[in-house]
Design a protein around this motif. Structure first.
Motif, short mmCIF file in Angstrom:
data_model
loop_
_atom_site.label_atom_id
_atom_site.label_comp_id
_atom_site.label_asym_id
_atom_site.label_seq_id
_atom_site.Cartn_x
_atom_site.Cartn_y
_atom_site.Cartn_z
N HIS A 69 -10.32 1.18 1.98
CA HIS A 69 -9.92 2.45 1.96
C HIS A 69 -11.03 3.60 2.82
CE1 HIS A 69 -5.17 2.20 2.55
NE2 HIS A 69 -5.29 1.61 0.91
N CYS A 96 0.90 -0.99 0.39
CA CYS A 96 -0.81 0.03 0.24
C CYS A 96 1.16 1.42 0.08
CB CYS A 96 -1.36 -0.19 1.31
SG CYS A 96 -2.22 1.12 1.79
N LEU A 97 0.42 2.42 -0.98
CA LEU A 97 1.26 3.60 -0.75
C LEU A 97 1.33 4.14 0.43
CD1 LEU A 97 0.23 4.67 -3.86
CD2 LEU A 97 2.95 3.84 -3.53
#
Ligand code: ZN
Length: 152
Positions: free
Chosen positions: A134, A88-89
């Motif tokens: 998210h 995940c960024l």
């Protein structure tokens, strides 16, 4: 277009539930453009609005098959399950195994306000599940069964 700052794990905003988009206005279109640019710049395959500090149900995905823009996405059907690695960024340098449905059907609005249905499997199904999580304040690390060491 402009790059937005990617929020990292530990930032409270990643834990909040996002609100549906009611009107697709210029601000939303600019956000979509900025999110795509930010995702591509960071070499990511997906980015959700809370990751850039906006609590709206918006995400972008590009697994190398073209940009997908999602407004108010919903998973309406799932099939099977598969365990695969994710990153995940917002969680740089961490990867782990997560069990996800192997196939998903997702509905969303596109930037023209039209309802679009996606039938996805493999990496795309994984991306849909990860990004839609998210929007409900869920980060993949919550679901990891086993973290993996990756050589940098
Ligand atoms: Zn993520």
């Amino acid at each position: 277009m402009a790059l937005r700052n990617i929020r990292k794990l530990g930032d409270d905003i990643l834990r909040k539930k996002c609100r549906p988009v009611e009107t697709i206005d210029e601000k939303i279109l600019t956000l979509l453009d900025d999110m795509a640019e930010t995702m591509h710049e960071a070499n990511g395959v997906g980015l959700a609005a809370p990751q850039v500090g906006i609590l709206k149900r918006i995400a972008v995905i590009d697994i190398g098959e073209g940009l997908i823009e999602l407004i108010n996405p919903e998973i309406v059907d799932v099939e099977g399950n598969i365990k695969d690695t994710e990153g995940c960024l917002s969680v740089p340098g961490k990867y782990g195994y997560v069990v996800r449905p192997s196939k998903v059907t997702v509905t969303a609005l596109n930037r023209d306000g039209e309802k679009v249905t996606y039938n996805a499997e493999g990496m795309l199904a994984k991306a849909f599940c990860h990004e839609i999580d998210h929007l409900d304040g869920i980060v993949f690390v919550d679901k990891v069964t086993e973290f993996v060491e990756v050589e940098q």
